[in-house]
Design a protein around this motif. Sequence first.
Motif, mmCIF file in Angstrom:
data_model
loop_
_atom_site.group_PDB
_atom_site.id
_atom_site.type_symbol
_atom_site.label_atom_id
_atom_site.label_comp_id
_atom_site.label_asym_id
_atom_site.label_seq_id
_atom_site.Cartn_x
_atom_site.Cartn_y
_atom_site.Cartn_z
ATOM 1 N N TRP A 63 42.416 -8.375 49.452
ATOM 2 C CA TRP A 63 43.127 -9.576 49.564
ATOM 3 C C TRP A 63 44.348 -9.434 49.269
ATOM 4 O O TRP A 63 45.265 -10.751 49.370
ATOM 5 C CB TRP A 63 42.230 -10.625 49.419
ATOM 6 C CG TRP A 63 40.923 -10.718 49.683
ATOM 7 C CD1 TRP A 63 39.914 -10.645 49.153
ATOM 8 C CD2 TRP A 63 40.495 -10.963 51.289
ATOM 9 N NE1 TRP A 63 38.772 -10.534 50.036
ATOM 10 C CE2 TRP A 63 39.046 -10.803 51.448
ATOM 11 C CE3 TRP A 63 41.364 -11.081 52.441
ATOM 12 C CZ2 TRP A 63 38.680 -10.973 52.531
ATOM 13 C CZ3 TRP A 63 40.889 -11.291 53.529
ATOM 14 C CH2 TRP A 63 39.337 -11.221 53.708
ATOM 15 N N ALA B 183 42.754 -15.409 51.555
ATOM 16 C CA ALA B 183 42.390 -14.892 52.899
ATOM 17 C C ALA B 183 43.029 -15.415 54.207
ATOM 18 O O ALA B 183 43.266 -15.024 55.162
ATOM 19 C CB ALA B 183 40.999 -14.795 53.083
ATOM 20 N N GLN C 199 47.878 -14.495 54.290
ATOM 21 C CA GLN C 199 48.157 -13.061 53.889
ATOM 22 C C GLN C 199 49.664 -12.840 53.942
ATOM 23 O O GLN C 199 50.055 -11.705 53.436
ATOM 24 C CB GLN C 199 47.365 -12.027 54.668
ATOM 25 C CG GLN C 199 46.043 -11.947 54.240
ATOM 26 C CD GLN C 199 45.789 -11.298 52.858
ATOM 27 O OE1 GLN C 199 45.887 -10.102 52.745
ATOM 28 N NE2 GLN C 199 45.406 -12.018 51.939
#
Length: 459
Positions: free
Chosen positions: A376, A381, A384
């Motif tokens: 990540w 998540a 990004q």
Amino acid sequence: MSDRSKQWQLIIAGAVFGSLSTVALLKLFNRYHVKQHGKIMLTQGLSEDGANGKASYEDLTRKFVGSDLLADEIVSEQLTRNIQFFGLESQRKVTRSFVVIIGLGGVGSHAASMLLRSGVGRLLLVDFDQVSLSSLNRHAVATREDVGIPKALCLKKHFSSIYPECQIEARVQLYDSSSEEEILSGNPDFVLDCIDNIDTKVALLAACVRKGLKVLSAMGAGARADPTRIRIADLRESTNDPLSRAVRYRLRKDYGIDGGFPVVFSMEKPKVKLLPFQTSKEEENPLDYQIVPGFRVRIIPVLGTIPAIFGQVMATYVTTQLADFSIQTEPVVNLDLDHYRILHQRLIEHEEILYGSAEQVLVDIEEIVYIVKELWRGRSARDQNQKDVGRKMWRSVNEMMLVRWDKSKPATVSNLILLKFTEADAHESTTLDQIKEEEPEFYTMVIRVLNRAEIDFAL
């Protein structure tokens, strides 16, 4: 041993040597015949199609070279290790590629050299400068005999003896707005920016973004000494590099561009400073010594190995991209072990509150580091593309936690996602079926990332 036996051995050895020589000569003749036939085809194609405006010499040459290179036995043998690594079809993509390298100093010369050795079928080499004695501590191929020769012509001369099948064009030319269309024409598969002047660099990067060309840019390689700190990341993620900072500012201010392309940079802070400028007379103006307006006149001390490594990194990245060979660059995540311990502890506390115990937490600190950093990249998540780096990343981690992706499965390395607190609460109140239906792109992205964890850990 009798004299007659010795005579027979010499006769047999001569016959064997003669046979091998004949075979080798026949192969060379066949290869020469194929090349000459190809040249005739190209010349005929140019005279026929060129008159009608259908194709240029450049187009015909590229088509011929791209389709024929690996059919040549010597070329195929020269590139055999790459073929074994990538596979034949992927290597063929490399040999059919066209790459432009602008700036042929310590970084650019090494990048160009390894792209050539990797089998790229067509190279355009651009630099206005000449080889100097001080270039020899970092240039890829230049010798003392090359001092005073334009860098572009120097590379072409040496490259022709390494991989003569490559179509090489060398231009002793400064990149600027007037040469943009000429240099960036022909639909290159990649452009390498190895320029060390900020005005020219920014103009080139803006042009590549505007034209939709893939570009990889080299940031500051001078004044560094630690090769382990060299990274590839988006421009917006580069840290501890004054050149990156200046390029970001200028691109945003002058062109409204906020990253979106990869750069090679060092996370190491510069170890030495620019040398002071010295003139023969006090009243002299340093700007009078500029080779080209806008180029610096003060010298950056350079350890020759570092720009060479920059160039090797660039060539590796571009070659794998051309071959469609997937690699995962190391994320730029400036977190210390305490941050990972906090995220681990939050996960345990969350599991105890939600499920009554932490028995289903099947990850340790080492795996938490992998999940947060590798999967990540220290970011939620759901976001990004954040621009938080350095201390900003530290602060953002204070608002994030790890939660299960699939609530019906344990908290393992392939079932944890990093989310902000509010995002985690929303995730716990929904189902995977809902996410798949309402946010298919996000769902697909998470599945792809978690599948990578399964592959890495052989789950």
